[in-house]
Design a protein around this motif. Structure first.
Motif, short mmCIF file in Angstrom:
data_model
loop_
_atom_site.label_atom_id
_atom_site.label_comp_id
_atom_site.label_asym_id
_atom_site.label_seq_id
_atom_site.Cartn_x
_atom_site.Cartn_y
_atom_site.Cartn_z
N MET A 85 53.12 -33.15 -8.64
CA MET A 85 52.46 -33.83 -9.74
C MET A 85 50.95 -33.62 -9.58
SD MET A 85 52.84 -37.82 -10.83
CE MET A 85 54.57 -37.71 -10.48
N LYS A 86 50.33 -33.16 -10.62
CA LYS A 86 48.90 -32.87 -10.59
C LYS A 86 48.11 -34.04 -11.16
CE LYS A 86 49.29 -28.41 -9.56
NZ LYS A 86 48.56 -27.64 -8.63
N ALA A 87 46.92 -34.23 -10.66
CA ALA A 87 46.07 -35.32 -11.14
C ALA A 87 45.69 -35.10 -12.60
CB ALA A 87 44.82 -35.43 -10.27
N LEU A 88 45.52 -33.85 -13.01
CA LEU A 88 45.19 -33.56 -14.40
C LEU A 88 46.29 -34.01 -15.34
CD1 LEU A 88 43.54 -30.03 -14.15
CD2 LEU A 88 42.43 -32.21 -14.63
N ASP A 89 47.54 -33.81 -14.92
CA ASP A 89 48.68 -34.24 -15.72
C ASP A 89 48.70 -35.76 -15.85
OD1 ASP A 89 49.43 -31.58 -15.87
OD2 ASP A 89 50.82 -31.74 -14.18
N LEU A 90 48.31 -36.44 -14.79
CA LEU A 90 48.32 -37.90 -14.80
C LEU A 90 47.20 -38.47 -15.67
CD1 LEU A 90 48.98 -38.58 -11.02
CD2 LEU A 90 50.61 -38.76 -12.90
N ARG A 91 46.06 -37.81 -15.67
CA ARG A 91 44.93 -38.33 -16.45
C ARG A 91 45.17 -38.28 -17.95
NH1 ARG A 91 41.96 -35.99 -12.01
NH2 ARG A 91 40.95 -37.71 -10.91
N VAL A 92 46.07 -37.42 -18.40
CA VAL A 92 46.40 -37.30 -19.82
C VAL A 92 47.29 -38.46 -20.27
CG1 VAL A 92 47.52 -35.81 -21.52
CG2 VAL A 92 46.18 -34.80 -19.68
N ILE A 138 52.31 -41.56 -5.36
CA ILE A 138 51.98 -42.96 -5.59
C ILE A 138 50.47 -43.17 -5.45
CG2 ILE A 138 52.19 -45.29 -4.60
CD1 ILE A 138 55.13 -44.60 -3.98
N ALA A 139 49.88 -42.56 -4.45
CA ALA A 139 48.43 -42.68 -4.25
C ALA A 139 47.66 -42.06 -5.41
CB ALA A 139 48.03 -42.03 -2.94
N ARG A 140 48.12 -40.91 -5.90
CA ARG A 140 47.46 -40.27 -7.04
C ARG A 140 47.51 -41.16 -8.28
NH1 ARG A 140 50.22 -35.56 -5.33
NH2 ARG A 140 48.78 -34.22 -4.24
N ILE A 141 48.68 -41.74 -8.53
CA ILE A 141 48.81 -42.60 -9.71
C ILE A 141 47.91 -43.82 -9.58
CG2 ILE A 141 50.41 -44.11 -10.94
CD1 ILE A 141 52.58 -42.02 -10.47
N THR A 147 49.03 -42.30 -20.63
CA THR A 147 48.51 -43.64 -20.88
C THR A 147 48.74 -44.52 -19.66
OG1 THR A 147 50.59 -44.46 -21.80
CG2 THR A 147 49.04 -43.42 -23.34
N ILE A 148 48.11 -45.66 -19.66
CA ILE A 148 48.25 -46.61 -18.54
C ILE A 148 49.69 -47.08 -18.42
CG2 ILE A 148 47.58 -48.90 -17.72
CD1 ILE A 148 44.78 -48.35 -18.74
N ASP A 149 50.35 -47.33 -19.55
CA ASP A 149 51.74 -47.78 -19.51
C ASP A 149 52.67 -46.72 -18.92
OD1 ASP A 149 51.13 -50.24 -20.61
OD2 ASP A 149 51.42 -49.53 -22.67
N GLN A 150 52.43 -45.46 -19.27
CA GLN A 150 53.25 -44.39 -18.71
C GLN A 150 53.03 -44.27 -17.21
OE1 GLN A 150 51.75 -41.21 -21.13
NE2 GLN A 150 53.56 -41.20 -22.48
N LEU A 151 51.79 -44.42 -16.79
CA LEU A 151 51.49 -44.34 -15.36
C LEU A 151 52.16 -45.47 -14.58
CD1 LEU A 151 47.73 -43.37 -15.51
CD2 LEU A 151 49.60 -41.92 -14.77
N LYS A 152 52.11 -46.67 -15.15
CA LYS A 152 52.75 -47.81 -14.47
C LYS A 152 54.25 -47.62 -14.38
CE LYS A 152 49.24 -51.27 -15.47
NZ LYS A 152 48.91 -52.53 -16.14
N GLU A 153 54.85 -47.03 -15.41
CA GLU A 153 56.28 -46.77 -15.40
C GLU A 153 56.64 -45.75 -14.32
OE1 GLU A 153 59.31 -44.60 -18.44
OE2 GLU A 153 58.04 -46.18 -19.29
N GLN A 154 55.84 -44.71 -14.20
CA GLN A 154 56.06 -43.71 -13.15
C GLN A 154 55.86 -44.32 -11.77
OE1 GLN A 154 53.55 -40.33 -13.84
NE2 GLN A 154 55.25 -39.16 -14.71
N LEU A 155 54.91 -45.21 -11.65
CA LEU A 155 54.64 -45.86 -10.37
C LEU A 155 55.85 -46.67 -9.92
CD1 LEU A 155 52.48 -46.31 -8.21
CD2 LEU A 155 51.72 -48.30 -9.53
N VAL A 156 56.45 -47.40 -10.83
CA VAL A 156 57.64 -48.20 -10.50
C VAL A 156 58.78 -47.28 -10.06
CG1 VAL A 156 59.43 -49.67 -11.50
CG2 VAL A 156 57.03 -50.13 -11.98
N THR A 157 58.96 -46.18 -10.77
CA THR A 157 60.02 -45.23 -10.43
C THR A 157 59.81 -44.63 -9.04
OG1 THR A 157 60.25 -44.66 -12.77
CG2 THR A 157 61.19 -43.12 -11.19
N LEU A 158 58.58 -44.26 -8.75
CA LEU A 158 58.29 -43.68 -7.44
C LEU A 158 58.43 -44.69 -6.31
CD1 LEU A 158 55.29 -41.34 -8.28
CD2 LEU A 158 57.57 -40.66 -7.57
N LYS A 159 58.07 -45.93 -6.57
CA LYS A 159 58.23 -46.96 -5.54
C LYS A 159 59.70 -47.21 -5.24
CE LYS A 159 53.85 -49.35 -5.80
NZ LYS A 159 53.16 -50.62 -5.92
#
Length: 67
Positions: free
Chosen positions: A1-8, A50-53, A10-22
């Motif tokens: 997972m690239k940081a550039l992909d994450l920056r594109v 997780i750290a990147r997100i 939304t906050i809600d999408q990032l939080k959802e991915q964070l829960v999945t990774l945890k």
């Protein structure tokens, strides 16, 4: 997972991915403890994702508070 992909995303999408990774991290820890985990490299990748997100989330929250 690239940081550039994450920056594109939304906050809600990032939080959802964070829960999945945890959840995945928890499952990997249980597999390691029970001796079922064969490839330990995935644990490192998940931890770093997780750290990147978290980093991108912090950046976005600081940027929105400054506006």
């Amino acid at each position: 997972m690239k940081a550039l992909d994450l920056r594109v995303q939304t906050i809600d999408q990032l939080k959802e991915q964070l829960v999945t990774l945890k959840k995945e991290s928890l499952n990997l820890r249980f597999q390691r403890a029970s001796g079922q985990l064969e490839g330990t490299a995935r644990m490192r990748v998940v931890r770093r994702d997780i750290a990147r997100i978290n980093t991108v989330l912090t950046e976005k929250q600081h940027a929105s508070s400054q506006d």
